[in-house]
Design a protein around this motif. Structure first.
Motif, mmCIF file in Angstrom:
data_model
loop_
_atom_site.group_PDB
_atom_site.id
_atom_site.type_symbol
_atom_site.label_atom_id
_atom_site.label_comp_id
_atom_site.label_asym_id
_atom_site.label_seq_id
_atom_site.Cartn_x
_atom_site.Cartn_y
_atom_site.Cartn_z
ATOM 1 N N SER A 239 0.814 -1.219 0.000
ATOM 2 C CA SER A 239 0.000 0.000 0.000
ATOM 3 C C SER A 239 0.845 1.265 0.000
ATOM 4 N N GLU A 240 2.137 1.128 -0.252
ATOM 5 C CA GLU A 240 3.036 2.278 -0.158
ATOM 6 C C GLU A 240 3.232 2.986 -1.494
ATOM 7 N N VAL A 286 8.517 1.099 7.402
ATOM 8 C CA VAL A 286 7.087 0.841 7.609
ATOM 9 C C VAL A 286 6.922 -0.335 8.560
ATOM 10 N N ASN A 287 6.065 -0.135 9.548
ATOM 11 C CA ASN A 287 5.676 -1.222 10.453
ATOM 12 C C ASN A 287 6.896 -1.945 11.035
ATOM 13 N N THR A 342 -7.581 1.719 5.725
ATOM 14 C CA THR A 342 -6.189 1.698 6.160
ATOM 15 C C THR A 342 -5.848 3.011 6.841
ATOM 16 N N ARG A 344 -3.038 5.414 8.718
ATOM 17 C CA ARG A 344 -1.603 5.596 8.522
ATOM 18 C C ARG A 344 -1.058 6.603 9.516
ATOM 19 N N SER A 346 2.423 8.706 10.028
ATOM 20 C CA SER A 346 3.667 9.079 9.332
ATOM 21 C C SER A 346 4.537 9.844 10.315
ATOM 22 N N ASN A 351 6.920 4.729 9.844
ATOM 23 C CA ASN A 351 5.518 4.864 9.443
ATOM 24 C C ASN A 351 4.794 3.576 9.811
ATOM 25 N N THR A 353 0.960 1.370 9.303
ATOM 26 C CA THR A 353 -0.360 1.213 8.688
ATOM 27 C C THR A 353 -1.134 0.160 9.458
ATOM 28 N N GLN A 354 -2.429 0.366 9.532
ATOM 29 C CA GLN A 354 -3.292 -0.597 10.207
ATOM 30 C C GLN A 354 -4.625 -0.632 9.492
ATOM 31 N N THR A 355 -5.051 -1.815 9.115
ATOM 32 C CA THR A 355 -6.342 -1.989 8.456
ATOM 33 C C THR A 355 -7.416 -2.240 9.506
ATOM 34 N N HIS A 840 -7.125 9.947 0.903
ATOM 35 C CA HIS A 840 -6.610 10.398 2.185
ATOM 36 C C HIS A 840 -6.885 11.876 2.367
#
Length: 841
Positions: A239-240, A286-287, A342, A344, A346, A351, A353-355, A840
Motif C-alpha cells: 500500500s506504499e 514501515v511497520n 487503512t 496511517r 507518518s 511509518n 499502517t493498520q487496516t 486520504h
C-alpha cells in the motif's frame, strides 16, 4: 456558370437581430436560374442559422420548399452557413423571388462581409473549394518510415486532418476561407526518434478554384532513450507510494522524478540517447521494518528498455522495537459496513499502517508503535453510492509512558445517487438551442443539458408567461441526444429564478410583491412543462436549479433569516393564476426563511417527480479573492454552510436533492474573467474543489460544480492571437479533464498567455501576470484529470459552460472539439459510485 444575386440587410436590423434578403438570382450572362430539385448556397453570418430561419417568397408562382441548414463557427461572431432548399417541383427563379434569412446577430457591423459572401448553385453543390497542394519532404530517418506525418487545417471549429506521404504531394480540397496549419512531431511510439514538422506557410487563405502550395519539411532529428520502470507488488509495501528518481551518473543531474505505487509501470521518455543512469528509490520504514533499495544501473541507448524493480532489489531489516508501545484505536461509526480502511501514521523515522473494519469497535495497532509525533491520515470512502467521512486527529503523540489512543470516527456524508442522474460521475453542459447542439452533446456523450427557463432567463418578473419554449426545446434536445446515444439517459436541467438578485439591489427586489407573483407563476409553468414530458422511460422528466445568487447575495448583504419580505400573497396569486388548488402551509412565513420554504414547497407540490437544488457562490462572505490567499477553503465552506442551514434551505419537509456551486461563468483568459478577478491556476482550482468538498461535508449533500469553464490552456504549439480574447482560452478544462501538453511545467504554456497582465486592482491576490499565477501553483501536474477524486469530495456531476463560456457546444466559447473528445473518452470508463477508491484527507 456562376449565379449572381442582389443582397441587402433588411430594415430594422440591430445589435441582436437582422435579416439578409437575397433576390434577383440570375446567371452571369443574365439568363434565368432554373431549379429542378434544389438550390444550395453558402454564406457567412454573425450567428448560427437554423432550418426555420430561412424562408422563400415567390413573386408569381408558389412552390413548396424544405430548408436544411448547417452552421459552423469560425470565430466568436462569424459562422459559415451551408443551406439547401429542396423544391417540390421545378421552378424558374424570378428576379423578384426573395430568400429571407433571419439572423440572431448584428448585421450592422461590416454588412458587406455577409452580403458579398454568398455562393449559390442550382441542382449542385456550390463551388466554394480551393486546393492545398501539400508537398512533403523525404523521410528524415528510417525509423520514422512507418509513421505518417499528419497536419491539420484549422478554420474555426472545423479541423481538417491530412495524412501526408513522404516524398510526395497530397492535394486536399478546402472550403474558401482563412486557415491555420498545425502539425506535431513525427515520432516513434516510444519517442526514441522524432522530428518536428516545419510547415510553410503556417497560415493561408483559400479561394475558390485556386491551388495553393504548402511545403512540409522536417527539423533536426532528435534521438533519446526510453525506460519502462516496472515496480512489482513488493512484499510489505503493497500500500506504499515510493519516490523514484532517474539520475545521470556523470553529473548527478535528475533526469526524471515521480511517485509510484507498487504494482505499477511508469513510462519514462525523452532521456539522453546515451550515457549511464541510475534508478534510485527512496528508502522507507514501515511497520518496524526498514526497506532499503539497491540502485539500479542502466546504460542508456537509443531504444526502449524495461527495468524491473523486484523483491530482490529491496533489503529488509527489522527494527528493534524495545520501548515501543501498544496504541489502541477507538472507532465510532454511523453504520457497520463490510469496508476495510487503512489508517496511517507518518513519523520522522517510522511509518505505520493498520487496516480496520468500518464499525464501532475498540481495537489496536497489530505491532508496537515507536514513541514519536505522527501525522495521521485515513481515507474517506464510498459504499453503495454514499460518501463516508473518516475523521482522525491531524497529529498523534505517542508517549513512551502515558497511554495514547487514536480516536477515529466514521460519519455518513453525501448520498451521490441523485434521482435522474447516473450512478457515476457525470458531465453535462449549457445549451444555446442552435442546430449543432445535438451533434455536440452526442459527440461528448453528455448525460445532461442545461438552459435558463423562460424568455429572459431570469424569471420574467414583469409578466405572466403563457409558454416556456426554452424548457420544451431543452427537453426535446435531451430526448434527441438520448436517441442518438442509444438510450443513454440525458437529463434536461432548467435554471429558474423566482427572485433574481444577480444584479444587486437586494432589499428592493425582496420587497417586490408583483415580481414575486410573476416569477412564482413562471416557475409553475416550467414545472408543468416538465410534467408534460413524464413517460414510462422518463419518470423524472427534468432537473431544476433554483435562484442562482439568491443565497450568496443575501449572505453578502447581511440579510438574516428573519428578514421580512412578502411570501404568501405572491405565492397565492401564482397558484390562482394557474388554478392550482393547494393550501399554503402555515409554516411558510413572511421572511427569507419562509420564502425559501415556499420555493421548496412549490416545486414538490406542483412537480414531485422533479429533482432540484439551490445554488451558492464563492463570494457569500463578501469577496471571492480568498481563493488566491491562504484562508482554509474548508473554513469558508463551514461559514457558508452555516448560513445555508440558518435559512433552512435543506431542512424541513420539502428538501431539495443537491447543491449547485458556481465559480464564475467566464473563460479564465478572457476579459470577462480576469478583469473581474477570476483567473485560476491549478492551485485555485484545487482550492475551489476543496470548498466544494467542505460544503458537501458540512451539509451532507451531493454537490454539483455548475457553469464551470471547460476551456483549455494553449501550449506552445497552439496558434494564439496577439489579441486572444475571442479565442476563449482558459484553465478549467485543462485542470479538470487533464492536459498532458501542459503537464507539470508552466513553460509549456504559450508565452503570449504567460505574458497576460492582470488588472492592478487584483495583482495583490492574482499576481502581476498569468506566469505569476502558474508559478504560485508550483509544484503542479495537470497531466491527469482532477475529476478522479470528485465522488469522494461529494461531487456527483459537473455542468460545464454558460451563455458566453466554453462548455460542450461549439457555438459558444472555444469551438474546438477538445472538451467533447475528452468527455467522450471518459465515458468509456466513467467513475462509478460503487467503485471509487478512497482518498486520504
Amino acid at each position: 456558370m456562376r449565379i449572381e444575386y442582389d443582397a441587402v440587410v433588411g430594415s430594422g436590423a440591430g445589435q441582436w437581430y437582422g435579416q439578409l434578403i437575397v433576390s434577383n438570382l440570375h446567371y452571369e450572362d443574365d439568363s434565368s436560374v432554373q431549379v429542378n430539385q434544389y438550390l444550395a448556397m453558402t454564406f457567412n453570418a454573425p450567428a448560427a442559422v437554423t432550418d426555420t430561419d430561412i424562408y422563400l417568397a415567390f413573386d408569381k408562382s408558389w412552390v413548396e420548399t424544405t430548408v436544411t441548414v448547417q452552421s459552423v463557427q469560425i470565430d466568436t461572431n462569424l459562422f459559415s452557413i451551408s443551406a439547401t432548399v429542396d423544391f417540390a417541383e421545378p421552378h424558374s427563379m424570378d428576379p423578384n423571388d426573395q430568400i429571407t434569412i433571419a439572423v440572431n446577430g448584428d448585421l450592422t457591423k461590416d454588412p458587406d462581409s455577409y452580403l458579398n459572401s454568398f455562393v449559390i448553385a442550382a441542382d449542385a453543390s456550390p463551388d466554394v473549394n480551393g486546393t492545398a497542394a501539400i508537398a512533403c519532404a523525404a523521410v528524415p530517418d528510417p525509423a520514422l518510415s512507418s509513421v505518417a506525418p499528419v497536419i491539420q487545417f484549422l478554420r474555426g471549429s472545423e479541423i481538417t486532418p491530412v495524412t501526408l506521404e513522404y516524398g510526395a504531394t497530397v492535394n486536399q480540397a478546402l472550403a474558401q476561407g482563412d486557415y491555420t496549419i498545425q502539425g506535431g512531431n513525427v515520432s516513434t511510439i516510444d519517442q526514441t526518434v522524432s522530428a518536428p514538422l516545419v510547415i510553410s506557410p503556417g497560415q493561408l487563405t483559400v479561394s475558390t478554384g485556386e491551388t495553393i502550395p504548402v511545403n512540409v519539411s522536417f527539423g533536426t532529428v532528435q534521438r533519446s532513450s526510453a525506460i519502462d520502470i516496472v515496480i512489482d507488488t513488493l512484499t510489505g509495501l503493497e500500500s506504499e507510494t515510493l519516490d523514484v528518481k532517474v539520475v545521470d551518473v556523470a553529473n548527478e543531474t535528475t533526469l526524471a522524478a515521480f511517485s509510484s505505487k507498487t504494482g505499477t509501470t511508469t513510462q519514462v521518455r525523452l532521456l539522453p540517447p546515451s550515457g549511464n543512469a541510475q534508478i534510485r528509490i527512496g528508502d522507507i520504514s514501515v511497520n518496524n521494518v526498514d526497506y532499503r533499495f539497491t540502485d539500479v544501473d542502466v546504460v542508456l541507448a537509443n531504444q526502449l528498455q524495461t527495468v524491473p524493480i523486484t523483491n530482490s532489489t529491496v533489503e529488509r531489516t527489522p527494527v528493534d522495537s524495545s520501548g515501543f508501545v501498544t496504541v489502541p484505536i477507538d472507532i465510532t461509526a454511523d453504520a457497520t459496513l463490510p469496508q476495510q480502511i487503512t489508517l496511517r501514521l507518518s513519523g520522522s523515522s517510522m511509518n505505520y499502517t493498520q487496516t480496520i473494519t468500518a464499525e464501532t469497535q475498540l481495537t489496536r495497532f497489530d505491532i508496537p508503535v515507536k514513541p514519536d509525533t505522527y501525522t495521521v491520515s485515513a481515507p474517506d470512502f464510498l459504499f453503495d453510492g454514499t460518501v463516508y467521512e473518516v475523521d482522525t486527529p491531524a497529529q498523534l503523540i505517542v508517549d513512551s509512558v502515558a497511554a495514547t489512543t487514536l480516536e477515529v470516527s466514521i460519519e455518513t456524508s453525501a448520498n451521490l445517487n441523485v434521482p435522474g442522474f447516473p450512478s457515476y460521475l457525470s458531465f453535462g453542459g449549457c445549451a444555446d438551442l442552435t442546430p449543432g447542439n445535438q451533434a455536440d452533446f452526442v459527440s461528448a456523450r453528455a448525460t445532461s443539458v442545461f438552459k435558463y427557463a423562460g424568455n429572459d432567463g431570469a424569471g420574467d418578473p414583469n409578466t405572466y408567461l403563457t409558454d416556456d419554449t426554452a424548457t420544451t426545446s431543452t427537453i426535446t434536445l435531451a430526448r434527441n441526444v438520448e436517441a442518438k446515444l442509444g438510450g443513454q439517459s440525458v437529463l434536461p436541467v432548467m435554471i429558474s429564478y423566482t427572485c433574481n438578485l444577480s444584479q444587486g439591489d437586494t432589499k428592493s427586489i425582496l420587497a417586490n410583491t408583483d415580481q414575486h407573483a410573476h416569477s412564482f407563476a413562471n416557475l409553475i409553468l416550467t414545472l408543468n412543462t416538465a410534467n408534460d414530458a413524464i413517460d414510462s422511460t422518463h419518470p423524472i422528466p427534468a432537473g431544476i436549479i433554483v435562484n442562482p445568487d439568491f443565497i450568496g447575495a443575501c449572505q453578502q448583504g447581511g440579510i438574516p433569516a428573519t428578514y421580512a419580505m412578502p411570501v404568501r400573497q405572491p405565492l397565492q396569486t401564482a397558484l390562482e393564476h394557474w388554478s392550482i388548488k393547494a393550501t399554503i402551509p402555515d409554516s411558510i412565513t413572511e421572511d427569507v426563511t419562509g420564502y425559501v420554504a415556499a420555493v421548496n414547497w412549490l416545486v414538490q407540490t406542483v412537480a414531485p417527480a422533479i429533482v432540484f437544488g439551490w445554488q451558492i457562490n464563492l463570494w457569500g462572505l463578501g469577496r471571492s479573492e480568498w481563493i488566491y490567499e491562504d484562508a482554509d477553503p474548508l473554513d469558508i465552506a463551514q461559514q457558508t454552510a452555516a448560513y445555508v442551514d440558518n435559512l433552512a434551505v435543506y431542512s424541513g419537509t420539502w428538501k431539495p436533492h443537491f447543491l449547485a456551486i458556481d465559480r464564475y461563468e467566464a473563460d479564465d483568459f478572457t476579459q470577462r474573467a480576469y478583469v473581474n478577478g477570476y483567473c485560476y491556476g491549478p492551485r485555485e482550482w484545487g482550492r475551489y474543489f476543496d470548498f466544494c468538498q467542505g460544503m458537501s461535508r458540512a451539509l451532507k449533500l451531493p454537490v454539483m460544480p455548475w457553469q464551470i469553464p471547460a476551456s483549455r490552456t494553449p501550449n506552445t504549439a497552439d496558434p494564439v492571437n496577439t489579441d486572444f480574447d475571442s479565442q476563449h482560452w482558459g484553465t478549467g478544462g485543462s485542470c479538470i479533464l487533464g492536459d498532458p501538453a501542459i503537464g507539470a511545467d508552466y513553460h509549456n504554456v504559450h508565452p503570449t498567455i504567460l505574458a497576460l497582465q492582470f488588472p492592478s486592482s487584483f495583482q495583490a491576490d492574482m499576481g502581476a501576470t498569468a506566469e505569476d499565477m502558474f508559478i504560485r501553483s508550483e509544484p503542479f501536474d495537470i497531466s491527469q484529470p482532477a475529476y478522479t477524486d470528485f465522488p469522494l469530495r461529494g461531487i456527483f456531476s459537473v455542468l460545464l459552460g454558460g451563455g458566453s463560456t466554453t462548455g460542450i457546444i461549439s457555438t459558444v466559447g472555444n469551438p474546438e472539439p477538445w472538451t467533447r473528445n475528452k468527455l467522450n473518452a471518459y465515458m468509456d470508463n466513467p467513475i462509478r459510485f460503487d467503485t471509487a477508491s478512497g482518498r486520504h484527507r
